[in-house]
Design a protein around this motif. Sequence first.
Motif, short mmCIF file in Angstrom:
data_model
loop_
_atom_site.label_atom_id
_atom_site.label_comp_id
_atom_site.label_asym_id
_atom_site.label_seq_id
_atom_site.Cartn_x
_atom_site.Cartn_y
_atom_site.Cartn_z
N GLN A 136 89.91 -11.52 24.04
CA GLN A 136 90.52 -12.05 22.82
C GLN A 136 89.70 -11.70 21.58
O GLN A 136 90.24 -11.53 20.50
CB GLN A 136 90.71 -13.56 22.91
N VAL A 137 88.38 -11.66 21.75
CA VAL A 137 87.49 -11.35 20.61
C VAL A 137 86.97 -9.92 20.67
O VAL A 137 86.13 -9.54 19.86
CB VAL A 137 86.32 -12.36 20.51
N GLN A 138 87.47 -9.15 21.64
CA GLN A 138 87.10 -7.74 21.81
C GLN A 138 85.59 -7.55 21.95
O GLN A 138 84.98 -6.70 21.32
CB GLN A 138 87.66 -6.90 20.65
N ARG A 139 85.01 -8.39 22.81
CA ARG A 139 83.59 -8.30 23.13
C ARG A 139 83.43 -8.42 24.65
O ARG A 139 84.33 -8.88 25.34
CB ARG A 139 82.79 -9.43 22.44
N THR A 140 82.27 -8.04 25.15
CA THR A 140 82.01 -8.13 26.59
C THR A 140 81.74 -9.58 26.99
O THR A 140 81.39 -10.42 26.15
CB THR A 140 80.78 -7.27 26.97
N ASP A 141 81.88 -9.83 28.30
CA ASP A 141 81.53 -11.16 28.82
C ASP A 141 80.09 -11.50 28.46
O ASP A 141 79.79 -12.64 28.10
CB ASP A 141 81.67 -11.20 30.34
N ARG A 142 79.22 -10.51 28.57
CA ARG A 142 77.80 -10.73 28.27
C ARG A 142 77.60 -11.19 26.82
O ARG A 142 76.85 -12.13 26.56
CB ARG A 142 76.99 -9.45 28.53
N THR A 143 78.30 -10.56 25.89
CA THR A 143 78.18 -10.95 24.48
C THR A 143 78.67 -12.38 24.28
O THR A 143 78.03 -13.17 23.58
CB THR A 143 78.96 -9.98 23.59
N VAL A 144 79.78 -12.71 24.91
CA VAL A 144 80.31 -14.08 24.80
C VAL A 144 79.30 -15.07 25.36
O VAL A 144 79.02 -16.11 24.74
CB VAL A 144 81.68 -14.20 25.50
N ARG A 145 78.73 -14.77 26.53
CA ARG A 145 77.72 -15.67 27.11
C ARG A 145 76.52 -15.82 26.18
O ARG A 145 75.98 -16.92 26.02
CB ARG A 145 77.27 -15.15 28.48
N LEU A 146 76.08 -14.73 25.56
CA LEU A 146 74.93 -14.80 24.64
C LEU A 146 75.25 -15.66 23.42
O LEU A 146 74.40 -16.44 22.96
CB LEU A 146 74.49 -13.40 24.21
N VAL A 147 76.46 -15.53 22.90
CA VAL A 147 76.85 -16.37 21.76
C VAL A 147 76.86 -17.84 22.17
O VAL A 147 76.35 -18.70 21.45
CB VAL A 147 78.23 -15.94 21.20
N LEU A 148 77.42 -18.13 23.33
CA LEU A 148 77.47 -19.52 23.80
C LEU A 148 76.08 -20.07 24.07
O LEU A 148 75.81 -21.26 23.82
CB LEU A 148 78.36 -19.64 25.04
N GLU A 149 75.19 -19.22 24.54
CA GLU A 149 73.79 -19.64 24.73
C GLU A 149 73.15 -19.97 23.38
O GLU A 149 72.43 -20.96 23.25
CB GLU A 149 73.01 -18.53 25.45
#
Length: 87
Positions: free
Chosen positions: A62-75
Motif C-alpha cells: 500500500q505504501v510501496q515499500r518493502t516489509d523490512r522498511t515497514v518493520r523499521l518504521v514501526l520499530e
Amino acid sequence: NSASNSDDTASSFEAVAREPSPSEAALLTETLEHVMEQLDDREQQILTLRLQGYSTAEIAPQVQRTDRTVRLVLERVRKLLESQRDT
C-alpha cells in the motif's frame, strides 16, 4: 532477536486495541500527535495503517515499500512511544 523486537512492536500496538478511558484516550491522542509530528508523510501512513489493524505484509504494498522498511518504521515509532512514556 528481531523476532523479539517484532513481538514487542505487536504487543505495543495491541495495548492500544482495547477501549481506553476518557483520560487514557486524551493522553493517547496527545502522545500520537506528538509522535506523528516527528514522522514524514509515508511514515505517518504506515503508522495509521498499523493502528487500523493492517499487518506489515498488508501495509508494504500500500505504501510501496518493502516489509523490512515497514518493520523499521514501526520499530522507530515504538522507540518514539517508549521515549514519550519515559518522560
